[in-house]
Design an enzyme around this catalytic site. Structure first.
Site, PDB file in Angstrom:
ATOM      1  N   ARG A  50      11.489 -11.271   5.553  1.00 27.23           N
ATOM      2  CA  ARG A  50      12.285 -12.499   5.609  1.00 27.23           C
ATOM      3  C   ARG A  50      13.690 -12.311   5.035  1.00 27.23           C
ATOM      4  O   ARG A  50      14.573 -13.112   5.279  1.00 27.23           O
ATOM      5  CB  ARG A  50      11.562 -13.608   4.832  1.00 27.23           C
ATOM      6  CG  ARG A  50      10.442 -14.212   5.648  1.00 27.23           C
ATOM      7  CD  ARG A  50       9.790 -15.324   4.890  1.00 27.23           C
ATOM      8  NE  ARG A  50       9.348 -14.862   3.587  1.00 27.23           N
ATOM      9  CZ  ARG A  50       8.748 -15.610   2.686  1.00 27.23           C
ATOM     10  NH1 ARG A  50       8.531 -16.873   2.921  1.00 27.23           N
ATOM     11  NH2 ARG A  50       8.356 -15.113   1.533  1.00 27.23           N
ATOM     12  N   LYS A 150      -6.662  -4.987   3.691  1.00 17.30           N
ATOM     13  CA  LYS A 150      -7.722  -5.723   3.010  1.00 17.30           C
ATOM     14  C   LYS A 150      -7.116  -6.523   1.864  1.00 17.30           C
ATOM     15  O   LYS A 150      -6.030  -6.169   1.424  1.00 17.30           O
ATOM     16  CB  LYS A 150      -8.803  -4.766   2.478  1.00 17.30           C
ATOM     17  CG  LYS A 150      -8.239  -3.720   1.499  1.00 17.30           C
ATOM     18  CD  LYS A 150      -8.865  -3.693   0.159  1.00 17.30           C
ATOM     19  CE  LYS A 150      -8.485  -4.731  -0.813  1.00 17.30           C
ATOM     20  NZ  LYS A 150      -7.882  -4.238  -2.067  1.00 17.30           N
ATOM     21  N   HIS A 180      -8.293   1.603   2.384  1.00 13.86           N
ATOM     22  CA  HIS A 180      -7.683   2.932   2.218  1.00 13.86           C
ATOM     23  C   HIS A 180      -8.655   3.941   1.607  1.00 13.86           C
ATOM     24  O   HIS A 180      -8.422   5.140   1.677  1.00 13.86           O
ATOM     25  CB  HIS A 180      -6.354   2.854   1.469  1.00 13.86           C
ATOM     26  CG  HIS A 180      -6.479   2.707  -0.011  1.00 13.86           C
ATOM     27  ND1 HIS A 180      -6.662   1.493  -0.610  1.00 13.86           N
ATOM     28  CD2 HIS A 180      -6.455   3.613  -1.011  1.00 13.86           C
ATOM     29  CE1 HIS A 180      -6.743   1.664  -1.915  1.00 13.86           C
ATOM     30  NE2 HIS A 180      -6.625   2.945  -2.191  1.00 13.86           N
ATOM     31  N   LYS A 184      -9.519   8.571   2.113  1.00 21.59           N
ATOM     32  CA  LYS A 184      -9.523   9.606   1.065  1.00 21.59           C
ATOM     33  C   LYS A 184     -10.343  10.803   1.530  1.00 21.59           C
ATOM     34  O   LYS A 184     -11.405  10.638   2.124  1.00 21.59           O
ATOM     35  CB  LYS A 184     -10.111   9.052  -0.238  1.00 21.59           C
ATOM     36  CG  LYS A 184      -9.196   8.015  -0.910  1.00 21.59           C
ATOM     37  CD  LYS A 184      -9.777   7.577  -2.225  1.00 21.59           C
ATOM     38  CE  LYS A 184      -9.051   6.378  -2.803  1.00 21.59           C
ATOM     39  NZ  LYS A 184      -7.759   6.656  -3.408  1.00 21.59           N
ATOM     40  N   GLU A 218     -10.226   2.176 -13.362  1.00 22.01           N
ATOM     41  CA  GLU A 218      -8.768   2.319 -13.341  1.00 22.01           C
ATOM     42  C   GLU A 218      -8.209   2.067 -14.733  1.00 22.01           C
ATOM     43  O   GLU A 218      -8.831   1.358 -15.527  1.00 22.01           O
ATOM     44  CB  GLU A 218      -8.162   1.296 -12.383  1.00 22.01           C
ATOM     45  CG  GLU A 218      -8.605   1.468 -10.950  1.00 22.01           C
ATOM     46  CD  GLU A 218      -7.858   0.511 -10.036  1.00 22.01           C
ATOM     47  OE1 GLU A 218      -6.816   0.902  -9.519  1.00 22.01           O
ATOM     48  OE2 GLU A 218      -8.319  -0.630  -9.883  1.00 22.01           O
ATOM     49  N   HIS A 242     -13.837  -1.584  -1.015  1.00 24.86           N
ATOM     50  CA  HIS A 242     -13.938  -0.160  -1.364  1.00 24.86           C
ATOM     51  C   HIS A 242     -15.350   0.233  -1.815  1.00 24.86           C
ATOM     52  O   HIS A 242     -15.918   1.209  -1.330  1.00 24.86           O
ATOM     53  CB  HIS A 242     -12.963   0.207  -2.481  1.00 24.86           C
ATOM     54  CG  HIS A 242     -11.530  -0.140  -2.173  1.00 24.86           C
ATOM     55  ND1 HIS A 242     -11.002  -0.055  -0.916  1.00 24.86           N
ATOM     56  CD2 HIS A 242     -10.508  -0.561  -2.961  1.00 24.86           C
ATOM     57  CE1 HIS A 242      -9.721  -0.401  -0.942  1.00 24.86           C
ATOM     58  NE2 HIS A 242      -9.400  -0.724  -2.176  1.00 24.86           N
ATOM     59  N   LYS A 340     -10.255  -2.764 -14.299  1.00 27.52           N
ATOM     60  CA  LYS A 340      -8.893  -2.386 -14.680  1.00 27.52           C
ATOM     61  C   LYS A 340      -8.893  -2.090 -16.170  1.00 27.52           C
ATOM     62  O   LYS A 340      -9.737  -2.604 -16.907  1.00 27.52           O
ATOM     63  CB  LYS A 340      -7.931  -3.556 -14.417  1.00 27.52           C
ATOM     64  CG  LYS A 340      -7.949  -4.093 -13.009  1.00 27.52           C
ATOM     65  CD  LYS A 340      -7.222  -3.199 -12.057  1.00 27.52           C
ATOM     66  CE  LYS A 340      -7.194  -3.778 -10.654  1.00 27.52           C
ATOM     67  NZ  LYS A 340      -6.875  -2.797  -9.635  1.00 27.52           N
TER      68      LYS A 340
END
Ligand code: BG6
Length: 492
Positions: A50, A150, A180, A184, A218, A242, A340
């Site tokens: 945009r 996703k 994704h 891998k 993570e 995932h 996380k």
């Protein structure tokens, strides 16, 4: 040496081109494939967003982002400039039917025979309108494909609506729903490991496997991602896609071949066989957590709510005990966890085999540990098979539990492309096997919705954990009750 096969000439229109995904992943991926001569000279990249800006300003921003996201890469400016010649920019409000579509159409004119990709690096809520506008602008050619990120929707109902609307513009075999993780290396290798070796398949079942663990840990935080993450949480952001995709690849029956529908059909059967976690078991079989402030290594980090700037009931950690109700997996729990700000970054699958039926050593030389297969997705990609061996040397029988190690870094010389590079090329090559089919997405949502609704109904507690540990202690109890524990595949 890796074989780099150039793809057919194509045009790619990227929506959301100034956004994080496009700048962090898509343009670098295209540049890296271009550097490897995989992208033909005639291919064209049409970036849209945009933001009103010139092509030059867009290119400058993209070059800066590349430097920011790939700080150790030495970019040859002349090569970058050559790559940039294939890029164009159009300011477009893609949800608006009356937007600047004629300009996009003009860039594509005369190239109706070429492969044409529309990459929606946009929030899923607007996939439907954007696709309808692509259709209304007359841009859907026989070789047109659309790529969707996703998560598709936020629950089964919204996913269905998106799939319905997108499906009115694009045929199912022209819709590439990206996860994704399927790009891998180690994930793709799972099918080969399982089905191109005779070793594993005869023991890949409840007779010989005690349980399976799938972890995606993570160290990054999520509070800075604001509304998207806070509306999603670990369940929608990681588990629905995932983790369930990994579970499917571990648990599926052998497909006839690697044809897209053969593979996806087998994955769908696994999703349909997942035992719903009803309200009765919700507290015993699931754990939700959110990080508070803590330390990752030597770095002190804020808690999720503090990063977000407000209190929130969103989970940044989820752990689940699941069952697959079919003959092969009867009685074998699959433990999933993701979070996380955990102690370290690692994604891995651990197959824990059962003990040998009879101990010939009679306790001599130390305990016998059951075999374990560790498939490490990242970092340090590799496969390790833990075996019992005799410790060599004099002095009687001593047993050792040691890994048979396939380290990707030591075994394969070349740097292989990252997941987005591989998946983008797979779209051009029309390889749907690496993408999720509509029924897979919907089956995954059906199961995940059951848990999300259970959490709501049971008012399931959100436990806290300080940043830098592997989730709340309750996650350990999930396994402890059965005498098991979370394993770290590299430190066994
Ligand atoms: C994305 C999630 O799909 O995957 C992120 O939205 C997550 O929250 C990321 O950080 C993890 O990807 P990877 O490849 O780093 O494991």
């Amino acid at each position: 040496m890796a074989q780099l096969v150039p793809v057919e000439e194509f045009d790619i229109v990227i929506f959301g081109a100034t956004g994080d995904l496009a700048q962090r992943k898509l343009f670098p991926a295209l540049y890296h494939r271009w550097l490897d001569d995989q992208i033909p000279e005639g291919a064209r990249i049409i970036a849209t967003s945009r933001t009103e800006m010139s092509r030059e300003d867009f290119l400058e921003q993209t070059r800066k982002s590349h430097a920011e996201f790939h700080p150790s890469e030495k970019v040859d400016e002349a090569r970058w400039a050559k790559f940039a010649e294939q890029m164009d920019y159009v300011a477009l409000d893609a949800v608006n039917e009356g937007g600047n579509w004629p300009e996009v159409a003009e860039r594509l004119e005369g190239r109706e025979e070429k492969i044409r990709l529309f990459y929606l690096a946009l929030p899923p809520g607007i996939y439907g309108s954007v696709c309808e506008n692509i259709g209304a602008a007359g841009l859907v050619t026989p070789k047109a494909r659309v790529v969707l990120e996703k998560p598709i929707g936020t629950d089964l109902e919204s996913a269905r609506e998106i799939n319905e609307r997108v499906g009115r513009v694009f045929r199912e075999d022209a819709i590439f729903r990206i996860d994704h993780y399927l790009g891998k290396e180690t994930v793709q290798n799972l099918l080969i490991l399982r089905f191109a070796n005779v070793l594993f398949e005869p023991i890949w079942n409840s007779t010989w496997i005690d349980h399976v663990q799938i972890s995606a840990c993570e160290t990054v935080g999520a509070g800075m991602r604001g509304d998207y993450y806070d509306g999603a949480g670990a369940m929608r952001d990681m588990v629905q896609n995932h983790l369930l995709q990994l579970l499917c690849l571990v648990a599926m029956e052998p497909p006839n071949d690697l044809d897209a529908d053969a593979v996806r059909g087998e994955k769908l059967k696994v999703l349909n066989a997942l035992r719903p976690i009803g309200i009765k078991h919700i507290d015993a079989e699931t754990v939700r957590g959110q990080y508070t402030s803590g330390a990752i290594g030597s770095e002190t980090v804020k808690g999720y709510a503090e990063e977000l700037g407000r209190e929130s009931g969103t989970e940044t950690f989820a752990a689940l005990k699941t069952h697959i109700d079919n003959w092969r997996w009867s009685g074998v729990p699959f433990y999933l966890r993701t979070g996380k700000r955990m102690a370290s970054r690692r994604s891995e699958i651990i197959i824990q085999f059962k003990p040998v039926p009879h101990e010939v050593t009679n306790g001599q030389g130390g305990p016998l540990h059951p075999n374990r297969l560790v498939i490490r997705l990242q970092p340090d990609e590799g496969v390790r098979l833990l075996l019992m061996t005799k410790d060599p040397g004099p002095g009687g029988l001593r047993l050792r539990y040691v890994p048979l190690n396939l380290s990707y870094a030591d075994t394969f010389e070349e740097n292989y492309p990252d997941a987005y590079e591989r998946l983008l090329m797979a779209v051009v090559r029309d390889n749907l096997a690496l993408f999720m089919r509509r029924d897979e997405i919907e089956a995954a949502w059906r199961w995940v919705d059951g848990i999300l609704n259970g959490w709501k109904e049971a008012d399931t507690r959100l436990y806290t954990y300080p940043a830098g540990v592997d989730g709340p202690v309750q996650s350990a109890l999930l396994l402890d009750r059965a005498g098991r524990e979370w394993l770290d595949g590299m430190n066994l």
